[in-house]
Design a protein around this motif. Sequence first.
Motif, PDB file in Angstrom:
ATOM      1  N   MET A   1      34.822   9.571  -1.452  1.00 38.37           N
ATOM      2  CA  MET A   1      33.753   8.972  -0.697  1.00 38.37           C
ATOM      3  C   MET A   1      33.991   9.193   0.795  1.00 38.37           C
ATOM      4  SD  MET A   1      33.265   5.340  -2.560  1.00 38.37           S
ATOM      5  CE  MET A   1      31.524   5.108  -2.743  1.00 38.37           C
ATOM      6  N   LYS A   3      32.884   7.654   4.234  1.00 39.78           N
ATOM      7  CA  LYS A   3      32.224   6.516   4.856  1.00 39.78           C
ATOM      8  C   LYS A   3      32.386   6.611   6.363  1.00 39.78           C
ATOM      9  CE  LYS A   3      32.594   3.473   0.930  1.00 39.78           C
ATOM     10  NZ  LYS A   3      32.867   2.135   0.462  1.00 39.78           N
ATOM     11  N   ILE A   4      31.309   6.248   7.067  1.00 42.60           N
ATOM     12  CA  ILE A   4      31.297   6.310   8.526  1.00 42.60           C
ATOM     13  C   ILE A   4      30.954   4.930   9.073  1.00 42.60           C
ATOM     14  CG2 ILE A   4      30.142   7.299  10.536  1.00 42.60           C
ATOM     15  CD1 ILE A   4      29.647   9.777   8.923  1.00 42.60           C
ATOM     16  N   ASN A   5      31.719   4.473  10.047  1.00 43.22           N
ATOM     17  CA  ASN A   5      31.431   3.219  10.726  1.00 43.22           C
ATOM     18  C   ASN A   5      30.400   3.512  11.808  1.00 43.22           C
ATOM     19  OD1 ASN A   5      31.370   0.862  12.233  1.00 43.22           O
ATOM     20  ND2 ASN A   5      33.560   0.473  11.925  1.00 43.22           N
ATOM     21  N   GLU A  27      36.352  14.729  -3.002  1.00 50.94           N
ATOM     22  CA  GLU A  27      35.800  13.764  -2.058  1.00 50.94           C
ATOM     23  C   GLU A  27      34.275  13.791  -2.072  1.00 50.94           C
ATOM     24  OE1 GLU A  27      38.588  13.187   1.730  1.00 50.94           O
ATOM     25  OE2 GLU A  27      38.260  15.308   1.228  1.00 50.94           O
ATOM     26  N   TYR A 102      21.017   1.457   4.278  1.00 48.93           N
ATOM     27  CA  TYR A 102      22.312   0.847   4.581  1.00 48.93           C
ATOM     28  C   TYR A 102      22.090  -0.613   4.924  1.00 48.93           C
ATOM     29  CZ  TYR A 102      21.067   1.252   9.524  1.00 48.93           C
ATOM     30  OH  TYR A 102      20.433   1.129  10.736  1.00 48.93           O
ATOM     31  N   VAL A 106      28.938   0.175   7.807  1.00 48.67           N
ATOM     32  CA  VAL A 106      29.605   1.324   7.186  1.00 48.67           C
ATOM     33  C   VAL A 106      28.607   2.009   6.257  1.00 48.67           C
ATOM     34  CG1 VAL A 106      31.505   2.063   5.720  1.00 48.67           C
ATOM     35  CG2 VAL A 106      31.853   0.192   7.329  1.00 48.67           C
ATOM     36  N   ILE A 107      28.432   3.321   6.484  1.00 42.36           N
ATOM     37  CA  ILE A 107      27.482   4.100   5.681  1.00 42.36           C
ATOM     38  C   ILE A 107      28.258   5.125   4.860  1.00 42.36           C
ATOM     39  CG2 ILE A 107      25.603   5.769   5.767  1.00 42.36           C
ATOM     40  CD1 ILE A 107      24.570   4.442   8.226  1.00 42.36           C
ATOM     41  N   ASP A 108      27.931   5.207   3.572  1.00 40.50           N
ATOM     42  CA  ASP A 108      28.516   6.216   2.685  1.00 40.50           C
ATOM     43  C   ASP A 108      27.606   7.450   2.718  1.00 40.50           C
ATOM     44  OD1 ASP A 108      29.806   7.690   0.769  1.00 40.50           O
ATOM     45  OD2 ASP A 108      29.399   6.307  -0.885  1.00 40.50           O
ATOM     46  N   THR A 110      28.384  10.387   1.263  1.00 39.55           N
ATOM     47  CA  THR A 110      28.808  11.309   0.210  1.00 39.55           C
ATOM     48  C   THR A 110      27.636  11.944  -0.521  1.00 39.55           C
ATOM     49  OG1 THR A 110      30.768   9.939  -0.116  1.00 39.55           O
ATOM     50  CG2 THR A 110      30.283  11.555  -1.821  1.00 39.55           C
TER      51      THR A 110
END
Length: 167
Positions: A1, A3-5, A27, A102, A106-108, A110
Amino acid sequence: MIKINVAEIKKRLVGEKTLAYELSPAELEITPEELVIDSTVNLEGTMSNAGDVLLLQAVMTAKVQRTCGRCLKNFTGVARAEVVEKFYPASAEHIENDAFVYDSDVIDITEPLREGLLLAEPMQALCKPDCRGLCPVCGADLNDGDCGCDRSTVDPRLAALKQFIKN
């Protein structure tokens, strides 16, 4: 995964975060049955605040195993995918059913990256642009040389159409 803050991006009207990753197929949740990737997937892009949505813009490249659609030989090619995707806040109204949403900082990312790489694969890959393919009579690889078969025969069901060409 992956994930981005995005807390800092959301605070500023023109907030932007640069992305640069080397990702493994695991990943991105890509299995060898879906796509055989020989190396890491290189990702470069940005996540930016576009007002009411967050905008992901990325370019991914990877070396992948392919089978030529004409001569059936396996070869290594370069997959290149451009991903542009919007992420809507969960509280937004009038969003499409398949849109990415979202509800935290935090956004996934992937799934859009995975989809982008898989959809960028050509339906029929060619080992080289001038691949001659296989002989329809004997099955020989025409890239290795002419086999000498007579390939000028016409399907008997279409023989009547030859008369139109003569006229």
